[in-house]
Design a protein around this motif. Structure first.
Motif, short mmCIF file in Angstrom:
data_model
loop_
_atom_site.label_atom_id
_atom_site.label_comp_id
_atom_site.label_asym_id
_atom_site.label_seq_id
_atom_site.Cartn_x
_atom_site.Cartn_y
_atom_site.Cartn_z
N LYS A 164 0.82 -1.23 0.00
CA LYS A 164 0.00 0.00 0.00
C LYS A 164 0.85 1.28 0.00
N GLY A 165 1.93 1.24 -0.78
CA GLY A 165 2.75 2.44 -0.94
C GLY A 165 3.71 2.73 0.19
N LEU A 166 3.74 1.87 1.21
CA LEU A 166 4.66 2.09 2.34
C LEU A 166 6.04 1.51 2.02
N PRO A 167 7.11 2.11 2.55
CA PRO A 167 8.46 1.59 2.29
C PRO A 167 8.62 0.17 2.87
N PHE A 168 9.36 -0.67 2.15
CA PHE A 168 9.62 -2.03 2.63
C PHE A 168 10.96 -2.52 2.09
N ASP A 169 11.53 -3.48 2.80
CA ASP A 169 12.77 -4.12 2.40
C ASP A 169 12.41 -5.30 1.50
N PRO A 170 12.85 -5.31 0.24
CA PRO A 170 12.43 -6.37 -0.69
C PRO A 170 13.24 -7.66 -0.60
N THR A 171 14.23 -7.73 0.30
CA THR A 171 15.17 -8.84 0.32
C THR A 171 14.46 -10.19 0.34
N TYR A 172 13.64 -10.43 1.35
CA TYR A 172 13.06 -11.76 1.49
C TYR A 172 11.86 -11.98 0.58
N TYR A 487 18.46 -1.35 1.33
CA TYR A 487 17.60 -0.23 0.96
C TYR A 487 16.14 -0.62 1.14
N GLU A 488 15.32 0.39 1.18
CA GLU A 488 13.87 0.20 1.18
C GLU A 488 13.30 0.92 -0.03
N LEU A 489 12.23 0.38 -0.58
CA LEU A 489 11.53 1.04 -1.67
C LEU A 489 10.04 1.02 -1.39
N SER A 490 9.32 1.82 -2.09
CA SER A 490 7.85 1.76 -2.08
C SER A 490 7.39 1.71 -3.52
#
Length: 494
Positions: A164-172, A487-490
Protein backbone atom coordinates in the motif's frame (compact mmCIF):
# COMPACT_ATOMS: atom_id res chain seq x y z
CA UNK A 1 63.51 -28.90 31.59
CA UNK A 2 60.03 -28.28 32.95
CA UNK A 3 56.83 -29.07 31.04
CA UNK A 4 56.10 -25.42 30.10
CA UNK A 5 59.58 -24.96 28.60
CA UNK A 6 59.30 -28.23 26.70
CA UNK A 7 55.91 -27.19 25.30
CA UNK A 8 57.31 -23.81 24.21
CA UNK A 9 60.26 -25.52 22.53
CA UNK A 10 57.94 -27.93 20.78
CA UNK A 11 55.74 -25.11 19.45
CA UNK A 12 58.80 -23.17 18.30
CA UNK A 13 60.04 -26.27 16.51
CA UNK A 14 56.69 -26.76 14.77
CA UNK A 15 56.60 -23.14 13.62
CA UNK A 16 60.19 -23.41 12.37
CA UNK A 17 59.30 -26.53 10.40
CA UNK A 18 56.25 -24.82 8.90
CA UNK A 19 58.34 -21.81 7.98
CA UNK A 20 61.05 -23.98 6.41
CA UNK A 21 58.45 -25.99 4.49
CA UNK A 22 56.76 -22.85 3.18
CA UNK A 23 60.06 -21.31 2.03
CA UNK A 24 61.21 -24.58 0.45
CA UNK A 25 57.93 -25.07 -1.37
CA UNK A 26 57.80 -21.45 -2.57
CA UNK A 27 61.34 -21.65 -3.98
CA UNK A 28 60.78 -25.14 -5.35
CA UNK A 29 57.59 -24.12 -7.13
CA UNK A 30 58.94 -20.99 -8.77
CA UNK A 31 60.27 -22.73 -11.86
CA UNK A 32 58.20 -21.37 -14.71
CA UNK A 33 55.29 -20.18 -12.58
CA UNK A 34 53.42 -17.02 -13.60
CA UNK A 35 54.78 -13.83 -12.00
CA UNK A 36 53.31 -12.43 -8.82
CA UNK A 37 53.96 -10.53 -5.59
CA UNK A 38 56.38 -11.96 -3.03
CA UNK A 39 54.49 -13.90 -0.33
CA UNK A 40 55.12 -13.85 3.40
CA UNK A 41 55.60 -17.12 5.27
CA UNK A 42 52.28 -18.68 6.31
CA UNK A 43 50.28 -15.51 5.49
CA UNK A 44 51.11 -15.60 1.80
CA UNK A 45 49.84 -12.43 0.12
CA UNK A 46 47.03 -11.86 2.59
CA UNK A 47 48.23 -8.41 3.62
CA UNK A 48 48.26 -7.25 -0.01
CA UNK A 49 44.60 -8.10 -0.60
CA UNK A 50 41.69 -5.88 0.41
CA UNK A 51 39.46 -8.24 2.36
CA UNK A 52 36.34 -6.24 1.46
CA UNK A 53 37.08 -5.94 -2.22
CA UNK A 54 39.16 -8.94 -3.22
CA UNK A 55 38.22 -8.91 -6.90
CA UNK A 56 39.19 -5.24 -7.30
CA UNK A 57 42.50 -5.87 -5.53
CA UNK A 58 43.26 -8.75 -7.89
CA UNK A 59 42.37 -6.64 -10.92
CA UNK A 60 44.81 -4.01 -9.66
CA UNK A 61 47.53 -6.66 -9.37
CA UNK A 62 46.91 -7.77 -12.95
CA UNK A 63 47.95 -4.29 -14.12
CA UNK A 64 51.40 -5.04 -12.71
CA UNK A 65 51.77 -8.77 -13.35
CA UNK A 66 49.62 -9.34 -16.42
CA UNK A 67 46.46 -11.36 -17.15
CA UNK A 68 47.97 -14.58 -15.74
CA UNK A 69 49.66 -14.24 -12.35
CA UNK A 70 50.15 -16.13 -9.12
CA UNK A 71 49.75 -15.34 -5.47
CA UNK A 72 49.29 -17.23 -2.23
CA UNK A 73 45.99 -17.32 -0.37
CA UNK A 74 47.62 -18.18 2.93
CA UNK A 75 49.98 -21.07 2.18
CA UNK A 76 48.10 -22.16 -0.96
CA UNK A 77 49.49 -21.38 -4.41
CA UNK A 78 46.77 -19.80 -6.55
CA UNK A 79 46.76 -18.63 -10.16
CA UNK A 80 44.52 -15.74 -11.20
CA UNK A 81 43.18 -15.39 -14.76
CA UNK A 82 42.00 -11.95 -15.90
CA UNK A 83 40.26 -10.73 -19.03
CA UNK A 84 37.76 -12.25 -21.44
CA UNK A 85 40.25 -13.87 -23.81
CA UNK A 86 42.26 -15.59 -21.07
CA UNK A 87 39.20 -16.78 -19.11
CA UNK A 88 37.50 -18.02 -22.29
CA UNK A 89 40.60 -19.96 -23.30
CA UNK A 90 40.78 -21.67 -19.90
CA UNK A 91 37.09 -22.46 -19.39
CA UNK A 92 35.98 -23.20 -22.94
CA UNK A 93 38.96 -23.95 -25.21
CA UNK A 94 40.84 -25.91 -22.52
CA UNK A 95 37.97 -26.94 -20.32
CA UNK A 96 39.30 -30.42 -19.54
CA UNK A 97 42.58 -29.10 -18.13
CA UNK A 98 40.85 -26.43 -16.02
CA UNK A 99 37.77 -28.53 -15.28
CA UNK A 100 38.28 -29.80 -11.73
CA UNK A 101 36.52 -27.93 -8.94
CA UNK A 102 38.86 -26.14 -6.55
CA UNK A 103 38.60 -26.12 -2.79
CA UNK A 104 36.40 -23.78 -0.74
CA UNK A 105 36.42 -25.06 2.85
CA UNK A 106 33.66 -22.60 3.80
CA UNK A 107 31.31 -24.72 1.67
CA UNK A 108 33.11 -28.04 1.60
CA UNK A 109 33.19 -28.54 5.36
CA UNK A 110 29.53 -29.33 4.82
CA UNK A 111 29.13 -30.41 1.18
CA UNK A 112 32.32 -32.47 0.87
CA UNK A 113 32.38 -33.81 -2.70
CA UNK A 114 28.66 -34.47 -2.98
CA UNK A 115 26.08 -32.34 -4.72
CA UNK A 116 26.61 -30.44 -7.94
CA UNK A 117 28.96 -27.57 -7.18
CA UNK A 118 31.95 -29.17 -5.44
CA UNK A 119 31.85 -32.73 -6.74
CA UNK A 120 34.49 -33.98 -9.15
CA UNK A 121 35.13 -36.92 -11.43
CA UNK A 122 32.49 -39.53 -12.14
CA UNK A 123 30.36 -38.42 -9.20
CA UNK A 124 30.05 -34.93 -10.68
CA UNK A 125 29.45 -36.19 -14.23
CA UNK A 126 26.67 -38.58 -13.25
CA UNK A 127 24.98 -36.22 -10.79
CA UNK A 128 25.04 -33.30 -13.23
CA UNK A 129 23.72 -35.39 -16.14
CA UNK A 130 20.95 -36.84 -13.98
CA UNK A 131 20.02 -33.39 -12.65
CA UNK A 132 19.84 -31.82 -16.10
CA UNK A 133 17.65 -34.62 -17.47
CA UNK A 134 15.37 -34.62 -14.41
CA UNK A 135 14.95 -30.85 -14.38
CA UNK A 136 13.94 -31.03 -18.03
CA UNK A 137 11.44 -33.79 -17.22
CA UNK A 138 9.81 -31.41 -14.75
CA UNK A 139 9.56 -28.56 -17.19
CA UNK A 140 12.80 -26.58 -17.13
CA UNK A 141 13.23 -24.99 -20.54
CA UNK A 142 9.67 -25.88 -21.51
CA UNK A 143 6.26 -24.20 -21.51
CA UNK A 144 5.35 -25.82 -18.19
CA UNK A 145 7.99 -24.00 -16.19
CA UNK A 146 7.12 -20.70 -17.87
CA UNK A 147 3.57 -21.03 -16.55
CA UNK A 148 4.89 -21.70 -13.03
CA UNK A 149 7.09 -18.61 -13.20
CA UNK A 150 4.17 -16.51 -14.49
CA UNK A 151 2.00 -17.69 -11.60
CA UNK A 152 4.72 -16.86 -9.07
CA UNK A 153 5.31 -13.46 -10.69
CA UNK A 154 1.62 -12.65 -10.23
CA UNK A 155 1.89 -13.71 -6.56
CA UNK A 156 4.84 -11.32 -6.28
CA UNK A 157 2.73 -8.52 -7.77
CA UNK A 158 0.04 -9.12 -5.14
CA UNK A 159 2.61 -9.05 -2.31
CA UNK A 160 3.91 -5.71 -3.61
CA UNK A 161 0.34 -4.42 -3.88
CA UNK A 162 -0.32 -5.24 -0.22
CA UNK A 163 2.45 -2.84 0.86
CA UNK A 164 0.00 0.00 0.00
CA UNK A 165 2.75 2.44 -0.94
CA UNK A 166 4.66 2.09 2.34
CA UNK A 167 8.46 1.59 2.29
CA UNK A 168 9.62 -2.03 2.63
CA UNK A 169 12.77 -4.12 2.40
CA UNK A 170 12.43 -6.37 -0.69
CA UNK A 171 15.17 -8.84 0.32
CA UNK A 172 13.06 -11.76 1.49
CA UNK A 173 10.16 -11.07 -0.85
CA UNK A 174 12.45 -11.61 -3.84
CA UNK A 175 13.96 -14.65 -2.11
CA UNK A 176 10.51 -16.16 -1.58
CA UNK A 177 9.50 -15.68 -5.21
CA UNK A 178 12.76 -17.17 -6.51
CA UNK A 179 12.71 -20.06 -4.06
CA UNK A 180 9.13 -21.02 -4.87
CA UNK A 181 9.94 -21.71 -8.51
CA UNK A 182 12.79 -24.13 -7.76
CA UNK A 183 10.81 -25.59 -4.83
CA UNK A 184 7.97 -26.48 -7.21
CA UNK A 185 10.45 -28.62 -9.16
CA UNK A 186 12.51 -30.06 -6.31
CA UNK A 187 9.81 -30.52 -3.63
CA UNK A 188 6.73 -30.49 -5.83
CA UNK A 189 5.04 -27.58 -4.07
CA UNK A 190 5.45 -23.93 -3.15
CA UNK A 191 5.34 -22.03 0.14
CA UNK A 192 3.01 -19.30 1.30
CA UNK A 193 4.84 -16.00 1.72
CA UNK A 194 3.69 -15.86 5.37
CA UNK A 195 5.08 -19.33 6.17
CA UNK A 196 7.49 -18.88 9.10
CA UNK A 197 9.40 -22.10 8.34
CA UNK A 198 9.93 -20.86 4.76
CA UNK A 199 11.24 -17.53 6.02
CA UNK A 200 13.60 -19.34 8.37
CA UNK A 201 15.07 -21.39 5.52
CA UNK A 202 15.63 -18.28 3.40
CA UNK A 203 17.27 -16.51 6.32
CA UNK A 204 19.76 -19.39 6.63
CA UNK A 205 20.59 -19.19 2.90
CA UNK A 206 21.11 -15.44 3.05
CA UNK A 207 23.20 -15.61 6.21
CA UNK A 208 25.42 -18.41 4.91
CA UNK A 209 26.30 -16.50 1.73
CA UNK A 210 26.94 -13.31 3.66
CA UNK A 211 29.30 -15.13 6.04
CA UNK A 212 31.16 -16.88 3.21
CA UNK A 213 31.79 -13.44 1.69
CA UNK A 214 32.87 -11.90 5.00
CA UNK A 215 36.43 -11.62 6.29
CA UNK A 216 35.72 -14.63 8.49
CA UNK A 217 34.72 -16.70 5.47
CA UNK A 218 37.85 -15.68 3.60
CA UNK A 219 40.08 -16.61 6.52
CA UNK A 220 38.33 -19.97 6.76
CA UNK A 221 39.06 -20.64 3.08
CA UNK A 222 42.72 -19.60 3.45
CA UNK A 223 43.54 -21.17 6.83
CA UNK A 224 40.90 -23.87 7.23
CA UNK A 225 42.92 -26.12 9.57
CA UNK A 226 43.52 -23.27 12.01
CA UNK A 227 40.14 -21.55 11.67
CA UNK A 228 38.28 -24.78 12.45
CA UNK A 229 39.86 -24.63 15.93
CA UNK A 230 39.20 -20.95 16.56
CA UNK A 231 35.87 -19.47 17.74
CA UNK A 232 34.05 -17.03 15.50
CA UNK A 233 30.98 -16.47 13.29
CA UNK A 234 32.47 -18.63 10.51
CA UNK A 235 31.16 -21.71 12.36
CA UNK A 236 27.62 -20.49 11.61
CA UNK A 237 28.15 -21.30 7.90
CA UNK A 238 28.05 -25.05 8.45
CA UNK A 239 25.24 -24.71 11.01
CA UNK A 240 23.14 -22.85 8.42
CA UNK A 241 23.68 -25.64 5.87
CA UNK A 242 22.89 -28.29 8.48
CA UNK A 243 19.64 -26.51 9.32
CA UNK A 244 18.71 -26.44 5.63
CA UNK A 245 19.60 -30.11 5.22
CA UNK A 246 17.37 -31.01 8.16
CA UNK A 247 14.41 -29.65 6.21
CA UNK A 248 15.49 -31.44 3.02
CA UNK A 249 15.78 -34.78 4.85
CA UNK A 250 12.32 -34.26 6.31
CA UNK A 251 10.96 -33.84 2.77
CA UNK A 252 12.91 -36.90 1.59
CA UNK A 253 11.36 -39.00 4.35
CA UNK A 254 7.86 -37.80 3.42
CA UNK A 255 8.50 -38.67 -0.22
CA UNK A 256 9.81 -42.14 0.66
CA UNK A 257 6.62 -42.91 2.58
CA UNK A 258 4.36 -41.98 -0.35
CA UNK A 259 6.60 -42.85 -3.32
CA UNK A 260 5.07 -44.31 -6.47
CA UNK A 261 7.98 -45.56 -8.65
CA UNK A 262 5.80 -45.27 -11.75
CA UNK A 263 4.75 -41.69 -11.10
CA UNK A 264 7.56 -39.42 -9.86
CA UNK A 265 6.15 -36.13 -8.59
CA UNK A 266 9.34 -34.10 -8.26
CA UNK A 267 13.16 -34.19 -8.30
CA UNK A 268 13.37 -35.99 -4.95
CA UNK A 269 11.09 -38.78 -6.17
CA UNK A 270 13.21 -39.25 -9.30
CA UNK A 271 16.41 -39.48 -7.26
CA UNK A 272 14.83 -41.99 -4.85
CA UNK A 273 13.77 -44.16 -7.79
CA UNK A 274 17.33 -44.01 -9.16
CA UNK A 275 18.67 -44.99 -5.72
CA UNK A 276 16.43 -48.06 -5.67
CA UNK A 277 17.52 -49.03 -9.19
CA UNK A 278 21.17 -48.93 -8.15
CA UNK A 279 20.89 -50.34 -4.63
CA UNK A 280 23.00 -53.38 -5.52
CA UNK A 281 25.79 -51.25 -7.02
CA UNK A 282 28.34 -50.73 -4.23
CA UNK A 283 30.04 -47.90 -6.14
CA UNK A 284 26.83 -46.04 -7.00
CA UNK A 285 26.75 -42.28 -6.58
CA UNK A 286 23.01 -42.37 -5.96
CA UNK A 287 22.72 -42.44 -2.18
CA UNK A 288 20.95 -40.35 0.44
CA UNK A 289 23.97 -38.17 1.20
CA UNK A 290 24.32 -37.15 -2.44
CA UNK A 291 20.54 -36.70 -2.70
CA UNK A 292 20.39 -34.22 0.20
CA UNK A 293 23.44 -32.29 -1.00
CA UNK A 294 22.18 -32.14 -4.61
CA UNK A 295 18.71 -30.96 -3.57
CA UNK A 296 20.27 -28.36 -1.30
CA UNK A 297 22.56 -27.15 -4.11
CA UNK A 298 19.54 -26.66 -6.38
CA UNK A 299 17.50 -24.99 -3.63
CA UNK A 300 20.28 -22.55 -2.68
CA UNK A 301 21.40 -21.91 -6.26
CA UNK A 302 17.85 -21.32 -7.46
CA UNK A 303 17.20 -18.87 -4.65
CA UNK A 304 20.20 -16.77 -3.65
CA UNK A 305 21.76 -15.57 -6.90
CA UNK A 306 18.44 -14.83 -8.60
CA UNK A 307 16.93 -12.97 -5.66
CA UNK A 308 20.12 -10.92 -5.21
CA UNK A 309 20.05 -10.06 -8.92
CA UNK A 310 16.49 -8.79 -8.57
CA UNK A 311 17.34 -6.82 -5.43
CA UNK A 312 20.36 -5.27 -7.15
CA UNK A 313 18.34 -4.56 -10.28
CA UNK A 314 15.63 -2.63 -8.46
CA UNK A 315 18.25 -0.60 -6.59
CA UNK A 316 19.79 0.33 -9.95
CA UNK A 317 16.38 1.37 -11.31
CA UNK A 318 15.84 3.58 -8.26
CA UNK A 319 19.17 5.21 -9.08
CA UNK A 320 18.19 5.63 -12.75
CA UNK A 321 14.47 6.59 -12.96
CA UNK A 322 14.99 7.59 -16.60
CA UNK A 323 15.77 3.95 -17.40
CA UNK A 324 12.68 2.79 -15.50
CA UNK A 325 10.59 5.23 -17.53
CA UNK A 326 11.87 3.76 -20.82
CA UNK A 327 11.07 0.28 -19.53
CA UNK A 328 7.52 1.37 -18.74
CA UNK A 329 7.15 2.75 -22.26
CA UNK A 330 8.33 -0.47 -23.92
CA UNK A 331 6.18 -2.65 -21.64
CA UNK A 332 3.09 -0.55 -22.42
CA UNK A 333 3.83 -0.64 -26.12
CA UNK A 334 4.47 -4.39 -26.44
CA UNK A 335 2.37 -5.94 -23.65
CA UNK A 336 0.00 -3.31 -22.31
CA UNK A 337 -1.39 -3.18 -18.77
CA UNK A 338 -3.73 -6.21 -18.83
CA UNK A 339 -1.92 -9.01 -20.65
CA UNK A 340 0.29 -11.33 -18.56
CA UNK A 341 3.94 -11.12 -19.71
CA UNK A 342 5.35 -14.21 -21.41
CA UNK A 343 8.70 -15.19 -22.91
CA UNK A 344 7.48 -14.53 -26.46
CA UNK A 345 7.45 -10.83 -25.57
CA UNK A 346 11.20 -10.82 -24.83
CA UNK A 347 12.25 -10.83 -28.49
CA UNK A 348 10.04 -7.79 -29.10
CA UNK A 349 11.53 -5.84 -26.18
CA UNK A 350 15.18 -5.06 -27.00
CA UNK A 351 15.55 -2.27 -24.45
CA UNK A 352 14.16 -4.38 -21.59
CA UNK A 353 16.37 -7.28 -22.63
CA UNK A 354 19.40 -4.98 -22.71
CA UNK A 355 18.63 -3.56 -19.25
CA UNK A 356 18.32 -7.06 -17.76
CA UNK A 357 21.63 -8.12 -19.30
CA UNK A 358 23.27 -4.95 -18.00
CA UNK A 359 21.85 -5.59 -14.51
CA UNK A 360 23.47 -9.01 -14.53
CA UNK A 361 26.74 -7.67 -15.93
CA UNK A 362 26.93 -4.75 -13.53
CA UNK A 363 25.82 -6.63 -10.39
CA UNK A 364 28.56 -9.17 -11.08
CA UNK A 365 27.30 -11.51 -8.35
CA UNK A 366 30.21 -13.98 -8.28
CA UNK A 367 33.16 -11.73 -9.15
CA UNK A 368 35.90 -14.29 -8.48
CA UNK A 369 33.96 -17.26 -9.85
CA UNK A 370 34.05 -20.56 -7.98
CA UNK A 371 37.66 -21.86 -7.98
CA UNK A 372 39.01 -24.52 -10.31
CA UNK A 373 42.00 -26.85 -10.13
CA UNK A 374 44.12 -27.89 -13.09
CA UNK A 375 43.95 -31.62 -13.75
CA UNK A 376 47.55 -31.90 -15.01
CA UNK A 377 50.64 -29.73 -15.44
CA UNK A 378 49.37 -27.04 -17.79
CA UNK A 379 51.46 -24.86 -20.09
CA UNK A 380 49.48 -21.65 -20.39
CA UNK A 381 50.52 -18.31 -21.89
CA UNK A 382 54.21 -19.15 -21.56
CA UNK A 383 53.98 -20.37 -17.95
CA UNK A 384 53.61 -23.73 -16.24
CA UNK A 385 50.74 -24.24 -13.80
CA UNK A 386 51.45 -27.39 -11.71
CA UNK A 387 48.82 -30.12 -11.43
CA UNK A 388 46.43 -29.48 -8.54
CA UNK A 389 47.00 -25.72 -8.47
CA UNK A 390 43.96 -23.66 -7.57
CA UNK A 391 42.82 -21.28 -10.31
CA UNK A 392 40.38 -18.36 -10.15
CA UNK A 393 39.01 -17.46 -13.64
CA UNK A 394 37.82 -13.98 -12.66
CA UNK A 395 34.29 -13.25 -13.90
CA UNK A 396 34.76 -9.69 -12.63
CA UNK A 397 37.55 -9.22 -15.16
CA UNK A 398 35.32 -10.53 -17.98
CA UNK A 399 32.26 -8.46 -17.13
CA UNK A 400 34.47 -5.38 -16.67
CA UNK A 401 36.75 -6.00 -19.66
CA UNK A 402 37.24 -2.63 -21.44
CA UNK A 403 37.94 -4.44 -24.72
CA UNK A 404 34.42 -5.91 -24.56
CA UNK A 405 32.39 -3.13 -22.91
CA UNK A 406 32.93 0.53 -23.77
CA UNK A 407 32.22 1.88 -20.28
CA UNK A 408 32.66 -1.19 -18.06
CA UNK A 409 32.35 0.45 -14.63
CA UNK A 410 29.15 2.37 -15.43
CA UNK A 411 25.62 1.05 -15.72
CA UNK A 412 24.81 1.46 -19.40
CA UNK A 413 22.16 -0.63 -21.26
CA UNK A 414 23.84 0.56 -24.46
CA UNK A 415 26.40 -2.21 -23.95
CA UNK A 416 23.71 -4.55 -25.29
CA UNK A 417 22.11 -2.33 -27.95
CA UNK A 418 23.17 -1.81 -31.55
CA UNK A 419 23.02 1.48 -33.48
CA UNK A 420 19.39 0.84 -34.46
CA UNK A 421 18.25 0.14 -30.91
CA UNK A 422 18.10 -3.63 -31.43
CA UNK A 423 19.39 -6.09 -28.86
CA UNK A 424 23.08 -6.92 -29.28
CA UNK A 425 24.65 -10.05 -27.82
CA UNK A 426 28.09 -10.05 -26.24
CA UNK A 427 30.38 -13.08 -26.06
CA UNK A 428 31.76 -11.67 -22.81
CA UNK A 429 28.37 -11.88 -21.07
CA UNK A 430 29.34 -14.71 -18.71
CA UNK A 431 27.59 -14.11 -15.36
CA UNK A 432 26.86 -17.86 -15.18
CA UNK A 433 30.49 -18.80 -15.93
CA UNK A 434 31.22 -20.93 -19.02
CA UNK A 435 32.31 -24.32 -20.26
CA UNK A 436 31.50 -27.71 -18.76
CA UNK A 437 30.70 -26.25 -15.35
CA UNK A 438 28.45 -23.45 -16.52
CA UNK A 439 25.49 -22.96 -14.16
CA UNK A 440 22.86 -25.54 -15.14
CA UNK A 441 20.08 -23.17 -14.05
CA UNK A 442 21.04 -20.41 -16.50
CA UNK A 443 17.95 -20.71 -18.72
CA UNK A 444 15.64 -20.87 -15.70
CA UNK A 445 17.25 -17.81 -14.09
CA UNK A 446 16.97 -15.73 -17.26
CA UNK A 447 13.30 -16.64 -17.64
CA UNK A 448 12.58 -15.72 -14.02
CA UNK A 449 14.38 -12.38 -14.11
CA UNK A 450 12.52 -11.30 -17.25
CA UNK A 451 9.04 -12.39 -16.14
CA UNK A 452 9.39 -11.10 -12.57
CA UNK A 453 10.86 -7.73 -13.48
CA UNK A 454 8.43 -7.06 -16.34
CA UNK A 455 5.41 -8.17 -14.30
CA UNK A 456 6.33 -5.79 -11.47
CA UNK A 457 7.08 -2.82 -13.72
CA UNK A 458 3.91 -3.45 -15.69
CA UNK A 459 1.97 -2.79 -12.48
CA UNK A 460 4.08 -0.37 -10.42
CA UNK A 461 6.29 2.69 -10.42
CA UNK A 462 9.22 2.52 -8.00
CA UNK A 463 9.87 5.13 -5.33
CA UNK A 464 12.60 5.67 -2.74
CA UNK A 465 12.99 7.98 0.25
CA UNK A 466 16.37 9.11 -1.10
CA UNK A 467 16.97 11.24 -4.19
CA UNK A 468 18.62 9.25 -7.01
CA UNK A 469 21.94 11.10 -6.66
CA UNK A 470 22.28 9.82 -3.07
CA UNK A 471 21.63 6.17 -3.91
CA UNK A 472 24.79 4.07 -3.80
CA UNK A 473 24.81 1.14 -6.25
CA UNK A 474 28.33 -0.04 -5.43
CA UNK A 475 28.34 -3.38 -3.58
CA UNK A 476 28.16 -3.32 0.21
CA UNK A 477 30.24 -6.52 0.28
CA UNK A 478 32.44 -7.73 -2.55
CA UNK A 479 34.37 -10.96 -2.02
CA UNK A 480 32.99 -14.36 -2.99
CA UNK A 481 29.64 -12.67 -3.67
CA UNK A 482 28.59 -9.10 -4.37
CA UNK A 483 25.73 -7.85 -2.21
CA UNK A 484 23.94 -4.54 -2.80
CA UNK A 485 23.55 -2.02 -0.01
CA UNK A 486 20.49 -2.34 2.20
CA UNK A 487 17.60 -0.23 0.96
CA UNK A 488 13.87 0.20 1.18
CA UNK A 489 11.53 1.04 -1.67
CA UNK A 490 7.85 1.76 -2.08
CA UNK A 491 5.68 1.07 -5.09
CA UNK A 492 2.85 3.12 -6.60
CA UNK A 493 0.25 1.33 -8.76
CA UNK A 494 0.28 2.51 -12.38
Amino acid sequence: MDAAAAQTLFLAGCLSCLLFFFIWRTVHQRGNLPPGPTPLPILGNLLQIDTNGTSKALMKMSETYGPVFRLYFGPRLTVILCGYEVVKEALIDRGEEFGRRGKMPSFQHYFGEDGLTFANGENWKQTRQFSIMTLRDFGMGKRGIEERIQEEAQCLVEVFRKTKGLPFDPTYIFSQASANVICSIVFGDRFDYEDEEFRGLLKKINESFFLVSSVWGQLLDMFSSIMKLLPGPHHKITRCFEGLEEYVLKKVKQNQETLDPNNPRNFIDSFLIKMEQEKDNSSSHYHKENLSKTVLTLFIGGTETLSTTMRYGFLILLKHPEIEEKLHEEIDQVIGREQIPCLEHRNKMPYTNAVIHEIQRFSNLLPMNVPREVTRDVHFHGYTIPKGTQVFPMLHSVLRDPTQFSDPYSFNPGHFLDEDGGFKKSNAFLPFSAGKRVCLGESLARMEIFLQLVSLLQNFTLKCNKPPKDIDISPATSNFSNFPCFYELSVVPR
